[in-house]
Design an enzyme around this catalytic site. Structure first.
Site: not given
Ligand code: RB5
Length: 161
Positions: A18, A75-78, A108-109, A144
């Site tokens: 994203d 994304c921001g956090t994955g 493992h996964n 596994h």
């Molecule tokens: C976008 O602002 C943020 O919410 C997205 O990148 C992500 O971290 C969601 O899990």
């Protein structure tokens, strides 16, 4: 007679992100070129705000269909994009924040999609994570395999409903 060693097959990677992951995705493309991995870019193509499920889905469908061997989503956090990717049957996506997690996620996964958090992980560490994840094979350990088969069973049961 001279023997020619077969070239080791390098995975073709589907990549997507994203807006929060855009810069990291561009770095990942450079990394792929430098290390000889073929990739297909599923967007997004700028830092303009967009929705991570679009790209999680596109990447995971490319992997599930066999068009690409593995996927990397950012994304921001994955977290959000890995949740989205995991909705596609056959996908095992895991968010990894260090190289140990990346290795274990393969051993493992047998993850076929790696998720990265661009607001959590600095780019140099992210590239180390990618390298570790791409270079690690599934261990094929009996326990596994059993656990992954159990996940597949859940998926098949729920998809039949
Ligand atoms: C976008 O602002 C943020 O919410 C997205 O990148 C992500 O971290 C969601 O899990």
């Amino acid at each position: 007679m001279q023997t020619v060693e077969p070239k080791p097959h390098k995975a073709k990677i589907a990549i997507g992100c994203d807006h929060a992951g855009f810069e990291m995705k561009e770095e990942l493309k450079k990394f792929s070129k430098d290390t000889g991995y073929e990739y297909k870019d599923f967007g997004t193509n700028s830092s303009e705000s967009t929705d991570y499920p679009i790209y999680g889905r596109a990447v995971s469908e490319a992997v599930a269909s066999g068009e690409c061997d593995r996927g990397i989503v950012i994304c921001g956090t994955g977290i959000g994009i890995s949740i989205a990717a995991n909705k596609t049957p056959g996908i095992r996506a895991g968010a990894c924040y260090n190289t140990d997690m990346a290795r274990i996620a393969r051993e493992h996964n047998d993850t076929n999609v790696l998720a990265l958090g661009a607001r959590i992980t600095a780019i140099p560490l992210a590239m180390d994570i990618v390298r570790a994840w791409l270079e690690t094979e599934f261990s094929h350990g009996e326990r596994h395999i059993r656990r992954i088969d159990e996940i597949t069973e859940i998926e098949q049961l729920l998809c039949e409903r």
